[in-house]
Design an enzyme around this catalytic site. Sequence first.
Site, mmCIF file in Angstrom:
data_model
loop_
_atom_site.group_PDB
_atom_site.id
_atom_site.type_symbol
_atom_site.label_atom_id
_atom_site.label_comp_id
_atom_site.label_asym_id
_atom_site.label_seq_id
_atom_site.Cartn_x
_atom_site.Cartn_y
_atom_site.Cartn_z
ATOM 1 N N GLU A 359 -1.351 -2.774 -5.869
ATOM 2 C CA GLU A 359 -2.367 -3.336 -4.965
ATOM 3 C C GLU A 359 -1.976 -3.149 -3.499
ATOM 4 O O GLU A 359 -2.825 -2.883 -2.646
ATOM 5 C CB GLU A 359 -2.621 -4.823 -5.264
ATOM 6 C CG GLU A 359 -2.997 -5.142 -6.719
ATOM 7 C CD GLU A 359 -4.109 -4.290 -7.293
ATOM 8 O OE1 GLU A 359 -4.916 -3.742 -6.519
ATOM 9 O OE2 GLU A 359 -4.167 -4.153 -8.537
ATOM 10 N N HIS A 362 -2.890 0.152 -2.228
ATOM 11 C CA HIS A 362 -4.313 0.242 -1.881
ATOM 12 C C HIS A 362 -4.568 -0.092 -0.411
ATOM 13 O O HIS A 362 -5.635 0.230 0.117
ATOM 14 C CB HIS A 362 -5.137 -0.714 -2.728
ATOM 15 C CG HIS A 362 -5.587 -0.146 -4.043
ATOM 16 N ND1 HIS A 362 -6.362 0.984 -4.136
ATOM 17 C CD2 HIS A 362 -5.409 -0.571 -5.321
ATOM 18 C CE1 HIS A 362 -6.633 1.221 -5.411
ATOM 19 N NE2 HIS A 362 -6.062 0.301 -6.156
ATOM 20 N N GLU A 381 -8.036 4.943 -6.628
ATOM 21 C CA GLU A 381 -7.215 4.551 -7.780
ATOM 22 C C GLU A 381 -6.166 5.601 -8.129
ATOM 23 O O GLU A 381 -5.029 5.269 -8.455
ATOM 24 C CB GLU A 381 -8.092 4.261 -9.007
ATOM 25 C CG GLU A 381 -8.987 3.037 -8.862
ATOM 26 C CD GLU A 381 -8.246 1.756 -8.482
ATOM 27 O OE1 GLU A 381 -7.002 1.725 -8.568
ATOM 28 O OE2 GLU A 381 -8.917 0.787 -8.078
ATOM 29 N N TYR A 441 -7.757 6.650 -12.583
ATOM 30 C CA TYR A 441 -6.338 6.327 -12.362
ATOM 31 C C TYR A 441 -5.415 7.497 -12.715
ATOM 32 O O TYR A 441 -4.603 7.921 -11.899
ATOM 33 C CB TYR A 441 -5.924 5.100 -13.193
ATOM 34 C CG TYR A 441 -6.537 3.804 -12.718
ATOM 35 C CD1 TYR A 441 -7.871 3.511 -12.989
ATOM 36 C CD2 TYR A 441 -5.801 2.873 -12.006
ATOM 37 C CE1 TYR A 441 -8.445 2.320 -12.562
ATOM 38 C CE2 TYR A 441 -6.369 1.669 -11.579
ATOM 39 C CZ TYR A 441 -7.688 1.407 -11.860
ATOM 40 O OH TYR A 441 -8.255 0.239 -11.437
#
Length: 618
Positions: A359, A362, A381, A441
């Site tokens: 995270e 990101h 992702e 992903y």
Amino acid sequence: MKKIILAVLIGGFLSSSYAQNRTNYWQQHVDYTMDVNMDVENYQYTGTQKLVYTNNSPDALDRVFYHLYFNAFQPGSEMDIRLQNIQDPDRRMITEDKKSRIAGLSESEIGYLHVESLTQDGANVSFQEEGTVLVVDLAKPIPSGGKTTFEMTFKGQVPVQIRRSGRNNADGVALSMSQWYPKLAEYDFEGWHADPYIAREFHGVWGDFDVKLTLDKDYVVGGTGYLQNPQEIGHGYEAPGSSVKKQKGKTLTWHFKAPMVHDFMWAADPEYVHDTLQMVDGPTLHFFYKNDPKFLETWKAVQPMTEKAMNFFNRNIGEYPYEQYSVIQGGDGGMEYAMATLITGGDKPGSVIGTMIHELAHSWFQHVLATNESKHEWMDEGFTSFISALCSNEIREQNKENPFENSYKGYYNLALSGKEQPMSTHADRYDLNFAYGISAYSKGAVFLAQLGYVMGQDKLMETLRKYYEEFKFKHPVPNDIKRTAEKVSGMELDWYLTDWTQTTNTIDYGIKTVEPEGEGTKIIMERIGLMPMPIDVLLVYNDGSRETFYAPLRMMRGEKENPYPQIERTVLPDWPWAFPTYDFTINRPISDIQAVVIDPSQLMADINEENNVWQAEE
Ligand SMILES: [Zn+2]
């Protein structure tokens, strides 16, 4: 493949930056001022929003759209109906007997977000709610280069936690407030992106937020933005050792400002512990977690790891541009937001640390490099998965030979399943969640890992740094990462972007035969799959020596540096894609050869690795 052969792996992933704008690039700008009152008893809130909208586009706009995401959490919404019709629904969103959890929500449990009044520069406008989108016909068009001010009142109800946002999540966090306010849809070179909220992925307008939240004074709030009134609030925000001014009444008003973000999230709970960690030459890290012994170990362990991960990403992508980052217990898994993340599963330190690394990554690949996730989900992702795998490998001392191994396995599984759709598919339009997940992903991570095979690892890392430098605080598109890679490597890479992201073409190269040719040996390779690639070949001899051969792809118009500097490399003539076979001859007899291996790094995503190795009979 044999371990000995694999000892030649990868090489260093570590090595400048330029600033050059995409020509004709423009983006819209928003300045939000919001004042919100939350009733923590019934989870209902009301708010005012003033939005100054700058139209930097070349077009006059006669309507605008807002997202009203919370309306998704109602029986009969598009999210509910899709959930009831997809073959492999998200397990978090269904009951034990596989029914939609949204379908079972009562009036007091649903989410909603309704705009009650709306004006443009003081004049009433007509607006209409269509599920999760508000369609607004403007009182007067906003000219190119013009500014307009919208003022609205709105009311909402926080849904029982179904997905991402909500109340009383699995860890018992009261309020996970993401996708909670009327959010202007983005208008860019492709036009409006007023996507309904069906399953996933977001795209927002860059701008500045000034948000006041009023709620019960026992609640501790964490989220996007810098707190402006820490000495009135306290709760761990006050200057160390200072005293907090006692406020009258049952509520506190928290005043946050967030410059240059494209979203605003907050979370609140009366039992949050609030720890901070001031990084040397870096942001202040904030941690919010429930004051419960079963969470303590995790939430203490995650703190130094967040600092390590922040340092890793700063070094390998570019400097984190904000002064604050918060890791907050909340949500339903892990989800990235501006300057913060919400993470659950608080009693499992390893899992929370892994999620935190993803995270936090990101923050670069989405919250600073703001791709339109709905259309290019693999760019946030996938790139996040790529860089977080590298980061985990280093800071968690995993020392994997190929840190992307799981991404490759996932991709092979998808490619061979018959369920693959091109990566250019809109995130909501995958037939299966399985196909979306692996495509975004895993195949997205392989996009970069394999680009490292094509252009060289140092050039790949240089590409990421240059990409960040040029496209931070913008909306980069697939062509931007490709052009950046081209400028760094001097190669033509259109074939790579096109085949990998817009088709389901696969890579399969093989060694067809190895045979005596005079005093030497002829090696014939074949291309079986449709997707082109340059080829590295490793020869291992019986005397223990090794050498490599490199057949560049003709349409690539360039060559990478020798990825294995310790081994002598011969650059062969280009392999033009249309030719199904390619051969070269070495001047050692076949009896000297122990093995011939295509791509010993295994970074080329060849769907059939069996035919990549030729080994001499014992
Ligand atoms: Zn992610």
